[in-house]
Design an enzyme around this catalytic site. Structure first.
Site, PDB file in Angstrom:
ATOM      1  N   ASP A   1       0.875  -1.186   0.000  1.00 34.46           N
ATOM      2  CA  ASP A   1       0.000   0.000   0.000  1.00 34.46           C
ATOM      3  C   ASP A   1       0.908   1.231   0.000  1.00 34.46           C
ATOM      4  O   ASP A   1       2.077   1.142   0.412  1.00 34.46           O
ATOM      5  CB  ASP A   1      -0.895  -0.011   1.258  1.00 34.46           C
ATOM      6  CG  ASP A   1      -2.157   0.827   1.061  1.00 34.46           C
ATOM      7  OD1 ASP A   1      -3.248   0.232   1.056  1.00 34.46           O
ATOM      8  OD2 ASP A   1      -2.042   2.069   0.914  1.00 34.46           O
TER       9      ASP A   1
ATOM     10  N   SER B   1     -15.557  -2.761 -10.696  1.00 38.40           N
ATOM     11  CA  SER B   1     -16.701  -2.079 -10.088  1.00 38.40           C
ATOM     12  C   SER B   1     -17.916  -2.153 -11.004  1.00 38.40           C
ATOM     13  O   SER B   1     -17.790  -2.258 -12.233  1.00 38.40           O
ATOM     14  CB  SER B   1     -16.342  -0.610  -9.853  1.00 38.40           C
ATOM     15  OG  SER B   1     -17.501   0.136  -9.554  1.00 38.40           O
ATOM     16  N   ASN B   2     -19.075  -2.033 -10.378  1.00 32.76           N
ATOM     17  CA  ASN B   2     -20.319  -1.931 -11.154  1.00 32.76           C
ATOM     18  C   ASN B   2     -20.293  -0.707 -12.068  1.00 32.76           C
ATOM     19  O   ASN B   2     -21.013  -0.645 -13.058  1.00 32.76           O
ATOM     20  CB  ASN B   2     -21.519  -1.892 -10.213  1.00 32.76           C
ATOM     21  CG  ASN B   2     -21.645  -0.590  -9.437  1.00 32.76           C
ATOM     22  OD1 ASN B   2     -22.295   0.342  -9.875  1.00 32.76           O
ATOM     23  ND2 ASN B   2     -21.024  -0.508  -8.261  1.00 32.76           N
ATOM     24  N   HIS B   3     -19.408   0.270 -11.774  1.00 30.99           N
ATOM     25  CA  HIS B   3     -19.379   1.486 -12.583  1.00 30.99           C
ATOM     26  C   HIS B   3     -18.745   1.267 -13.963  1.00 30.99           C
ATOM     27  O   HIS B   3     -18.806   2.150 -14.814  1.00 30.99           O
ATOM     28  CB  HIS B   3     -18.716   2.613 -11.801  1.00 30.99           C
ATOM     29  CG  HIS B   3     -19.482   2.902 -10.541  1.00 30.99           C
ATOM     30  ND1 HIS B   3     -20.757   3.431 -10.557  1.00 30.99           N
ATOM     31  CD2 HIS B   3     -19.194   2.634  -9.236  1.00 30.99           C
ATOM     32  CE1 HIS B   3     -21.215   3.509  -9.308  1.00 30.99           C
ATOM     33  NE2 HIS B   3     -20.284   3.031  -8.493  1.00 30.99           N
TER      34      HIS B   3
ATOM     35  N   TYR C   1     -13.918   7.237 -13.541  1.00 31.29           N
ATOM     36  CA  TYR C   1     -13.648   6.101 -12.652  1.00 31.29           C
ATOM     37  C   TYR C   1     -14.062   4.796 -13.352  1.00 31.29           C
ATOM     38  O   TYR C   1     -13.303   3.827 -13.409  1.00 31.29           O
ATOM     39  CB  TYR C   1     -14.432   6.296 -11.345  1.00 31.29           C
ATOM     40  CG  TYR C   1     -14.443   5.116 -10.413  1.00 31.29           C
ATOM     41  CD1 TYR C   1     -13.318   4.780  -9.667  1.00 31.29           C
ATOM     42  CD2 TYR C   1     -15.592   4.333 -10.260  1.00 31.29           C
ATOM     43  CE1 TYR C   1     -13.340   3.694  -8.804  1.00 31.29           C
ATOM     44  CE2 TYR C   1     -15.624   3.258  -9.394  1.00 31.29           C
ATOM     45  CZ  TYR C   1     -14.491   2.936  -8.664  1.00 31.29           C
ATOM     46  OH  TYR C   1     -14.516   1.871  -7.808  1.00 31.29           O
TER      47      TYR C   1
ATOM     48  N   LYS D   1     -11.919   1.451 -14.776  1.00 29.83           N
ATOM     49  CA  LYS D   1     -12.228   0.036 -14.482  1.00 29.83           C
ATOM     50  C   LYS D   1     -12.383  -0.769 -15.771  1.00 29.83           C
ATOM     51  O   LYS D   1     -11.930  -1.908 -15.863  1.00 29.83           O
ATOM     52  CB  LYS D   1     -13.494  -0.074 -13.623  1.00 29.83           C
ATOM     53  CG  LYS D   1     -13.355   0.527 -12.222  1.00 29.83           C
ATOM     54  CD  LYS D   1     -12.273  -0.166 -11.430  1.00 29.83           C
ATOM     55  CE  LYS D   1     -12.231   0.267  -9.982  1.00 29.83           C
ATOM     56  NZ  LYS D   1     -11.067  -0.283  -9.250  1.00 29.83           N
TER      57      LYS D   1
HETATM   58  C1  15L Z   1     -17.762   1.874  -6.243  1.00 36.17           C
HETATM   59  O1  15L Z   1     -17.121   1.245  -7.070  1.00 36.17           O
HETATM   60  C2  15L Z   1     -17.172   3.018  -5.517  1.00 36.17           C
HETATM   61  O2  15L Z   1     -15.801   2.842  -5.265  1.00 36.17           O
HETATM   62  C3  15L Z   1     -17.894   3.335  -4.238  1.00 36.17           C
HETATM   63  O3  15L Z   1     -17.485   4.628  -3.857  1.00 36.17           O
HETATM   64  C4  15L Z   1     -19.427   3.248  -4.378  1.00 36.17           C
HETATM   65  O4  15L Z   1     -19.906   4.257  -5.172  1.00 36.17           O
HETATM   66  C5  15L Z   1     -19.842   1.930  -4.973  1.00 36.17           C
HETATM   67  O5  15L Z   1     -19.113   1.637  -6.138  1.00 36.17           O
HETATM   68  C6  15L Z   1     -21.340   1.869  -5.296  1.00 36.17           C
HETATM   69  O6  15L Z   1     -21.711   1.764  -6.462  1.00 36.17           O
HETATM   70  O7  15L Z   1     -22.139   1.944  -4.349  1.00 36.17           O
END
Ligand code: 15L
Length: 263
Positions: free
Chosen positions: A31, A111-113, A136, A140
């Site tokens: 880290d 991430s879902n994003h 973001y 990903k």
């Molecule tokens: C993520 O990937 C984020 O890092 C976090 O901050 C949240 O926003 C989460 O997803 C989410 O979708 O709740």
């Protein structure tokens, strides 16, 4: 299994380190921040300080492990160069280090994003096209692209965990569907480390939420059996004005927030 955990001092990193340690894995952490004292004791292969974007740091960190759990990265929206450095460049550097040290498996905190602008529909499958909701999310998607490339070209076993909302408990309506409990996060990472993986494997990282609409089958095929359900908290969660907008797309609030443009 000997495992390198990147981002080991972060919120998800600390939970995953203590969970994998309890499950008998032998860990090294890395880290940019010093680990808290208790955490270092769970990292017998070392608590390294450094940024894995640097290939020398990455090679040193990966040396002598069987697998990598890559959790390091800025969890929020950021300008594009920062998002790509945080998510894509770290992943590329680790993948190259894995090739030179013959490490085959990586579990990545995607991430879902990455698919955040998919409108709410029926079941969200993992073969949906990338549809990032922010820079973001673009970071990903780029990291997932690298995992796919190294899986196809070099036989890397890569699991991309498209994590929902990793929190001690859900606090909004959307999170009643997207919550990933701490215990389930550990179960998910452990399954992704030890389950059968062929090539690039994206899975959704949520708990067994009654209101979920993301396909959990790809995770179950790895051996992920979530135990928690956000419904247990539903009675405490009031309605908010933002709920409707947050429920319209996979990415919830990220799907409607302004982009962090550089200019
Ligand atoms: C993520 O990937 C984020 O890092 C976090 O901050 C949240 O926003 C989460 O997803 C989410 O979708 O709740």
């Amino acid at each position: 299994m000997r495992v390198l955990v990147t981002g080991s001092s972060g919120a998800i990193g600390r939970t995953v380190v203590s969970g994998l340690f309890s499950r008998g894995h032998t860990l090294r952490g890395i880290d940019v921040l010093e680990p808290e004292r208790g955490l270092a004791a769970l990292l017998p292969l070392g608590a390294f300080i450094g940024d894995v974007t640097d290939p020398v740091v990455a090679a040193d960190a990966v040396s002598g492990v069987d697998a990598v759990v890559h959790l390091a990265g800025n969890p929020s929206e950021a300008p594009l160069p920062e998002a790509l450095a945080s998510h894509a460049l770290t992943t590329a550097s680790l993948l190259d280090a894995m090739l030179s040290h013959e490490v085959r498996r990586i579990v990545y905190a995607s991430s879902n994003h990455a698919v955040g602008l998919v409108p709410r529909g029926e079941v969200l499958r993992t073969d949906v096209l990338p549809r990032p909701d922010t820079f973001y999310g673009v970071g990903k998607v780029a990291a997932e692209g690298l995992l796919s490339l190294y899986a196809d070209r070099f036989g890397i076993e890569a699991v991309a965990l498209r994590i929902g909302s990793f929190l001690p408990e859900p606090t909004t309506r959307r999170q009643l569907a997207t919550w990933l409990s701490y215990g389930d996060a550990v179960r998910l990472v452990d399954a992704a480390l030890t389950g059968p993986v062929d090539g690039f494997t994206p899975v959704y990282g949520i708990s067994a939420n009654t209101r979920a609409w993301w396909d959990l089958e790809p995770g179950r095929r790895l051996g992920y059996e979530p135990r928690d359900d956000a419904e247990a908290y539903a009675g405490r969660i009031g309605e908010r004005e933002e709920d409707e907008a947050e429920g319209a797309y996979v990415g919830g609030p990220f799907a409607v927030m302004p982009l962090r443009k550089a200019l």
